[in-house]
Design an enzyme around this catalytic site. Sequence first.
Site, PDB file in Angstrom:
ATOM      1  N   ASN A  94     -15.288 -21.889   5.197  1.00 42.33           N
ATOM      2  CA  ASN A  94     -14.386 -21.306   6.197  1.00 42.33           C
ATOM      3  C   ASN A  94     -13.885 -22.389   7.128  1.00 42.33           C
ATOM      4  OD1 ASN A  94     -13.279 -18.728   7.056  1.00 42.33           O
ATOM      5  ND2 ASN A  94     -14.309 -19.147   9.001  1.00 42.33           N
ATOM      6  N   GLY A 147     -13.367 -14.286   7.564  1.00 45.04           N
ATOM      7  CA  GLY A 147     -12.455 -13.187   7.839  1.00 45.04           C
ATOM      8  C   GLY A 147     -13.024 -11.854   7.368  1.00 45.04           C
ATOM      9  N   LYS A 197      -9.529  -6.406  10.799  1.00 46.39           N
ATOM     10  CA  LYS A 197     -10.721  -5.849  10.137  1.00 46.39           C
ATOM     11  C   LYS A 197     -12.018  -6.075  10.909  1.00 46.39           C
ATOM     12  CE  LYS A 197      -8.745  -5.954   5.626  1.00 46.39           C
ATOM     13  NZ  LYS A 197      -8.828  -6.194   4.226  1.00 46.39           N
ATOM     14  N   ASP A 221     -13.240  -2.949   0.576  1.00 43.09           N
ATOM     15  CA  ASP A 221     -12.772  -4.245   0.042  1.00 43.09           C
ATOM     16  C   ASP A 221     -13.756  -4.865  -0.958  1.00 43.09           C
ATOM     17  OD1 ASP A 221     -10.275  -4.547   1.211  1.00 43.09           O
ATOM     18  OD2 ASP A 221     -11.038  -5.613   2.962  1.00 43.09           O
ATOM     19  N   TYR A 263      -1.029 -11.200  -2.702  1.00 43.37           N
ATOM     20  CA  TYR A 263      -0.257 -10.711  -3.852  1.00 43.37           C
ATOM     21  C   TYR A 263       1.256 -10.787  -3.625  1.00 43.37           C
ATOM     22  CZ  TYR A 263      -0.484  -6.523  -0.959  1.00 43.37           C
ATOM     23  OH  TYR A 263      -0.422  -5.651   0.094  1.00 43.37           O
ATOM     24  N   SER A 271       0.813  -1.221   0.000  1.00 41.71           N
ATOM     25  CA  SER A 271       0.000   0.000   0.000  1.00 41.71           C
ATOM     26  C   SER A 271       0.849   1.275   0.000  1.00 41.71           C
ATOM     27  CB  SER A 271      -0.939   0.018   1.211  1.00 41.71           C
ATOM     28  OG  SER A 271      -1.927  -0.966   1.052  1.00 41.71           O
TER      29      SER A 271
END
Length: 299
Positions: free
Chosen positions: A167, A145, A81, A117, A248, A32
């Site tokens: 999950n 999540g 989160k 998101d 990523y 980021s």
Amino acid sequence: MKDFYTLADLEKWDEREIRLGVIGDPVAHSRSPQMMNAALQHCGLQMQYARFQIAPDELEQALELFASHKFVGVNLTVPHKVSALGLMTETDDVAREAGAINTVRFEGEKRIGSNTDGLGFARAIHQEFSVDLRDLRVLLLGAGGGAGRAIARQCAIEGCERLVLVNRTFAKARELADELRSSFQEARVLGPVARLEAVEWKEAALRFQIANADLLVNATSLGMKRSDPPVLAASLLAPHLMVYDTIYTPARTVLMQAAAEAGARAANGLSMLLHQGALSFETWFDRDAPIEVMRAALL
Ligand code: NAP
């Protein structure tokens, strides 16, 4: 600027230029800063964006310190989160319904939570595979999540053909399915399978569900560490699938490699990072994000 800062750094803060950041545990992998700093510089905004390594039990104190140091905002990543939701003074509808926050805006002592998101994910899928979520049968791994909840809710908003929630802690997937049930009432021509299902993380169940899915998404944190086992047995992947790994780093994840070997198309989470980041930028500055500058900085 350091690679990342800690709570101890925040307690004796003297980096006045840094007014934005990403909080996570781990956080060193986050890209980021490179896209956000390029955007800030391009827009002539005299401030910087940094990484903050903050443990779950430090989150509340860190948020208080960010507000007192006059930060504009922060992004939240693994594992904050969901827990951050209870630490906001205000939360927008998207974050409340997703049950997770990835963007905080500070306004005086106020902490305003939102979530980019889900929309970032939808834009990423369109960019990577030239299809809309609403036309897809989606199998989501990691539905418990923060990212998984936001993605599932976006699938419901867009009215995707079918959504299968998986999950590790099955109860969370089942609860999420109950929350989203009303969005999947309308009938579709799908054969014998239900439009919305929570299924146990078991190989036989997954094999059946993958045969009835177009898009497989990894929204678990499995794959972030080199020592992690594969998310799925490679033999479960099939050529008809589109595979999206929200991870990523590394750029070619273990799941992407297995997908390519199975003849499936695959993409990593960089496109989601870009689009959710552009939306966060817009939340903080109330202006369009320079998305091409951000994309170039990431690449
Ligand atoms: P989180 O809230 O901590 O959730 C972690 C999820 O991973 C939960 O569903 C958890 O299942 C599952 N999980 C953890 N360890 C597991 C294991 N050993 N086996 C199976 N499942 C496991 O994290 P988050 O913020 O949602 O992030 C999840 C992933 O999404 C991360 O990899 C993150 O990098 C990625 N992400 C990427 C972007 C992007 O822009 N590309 C944006 C957001 C997130 P339980 O519920 O059972 O604990």
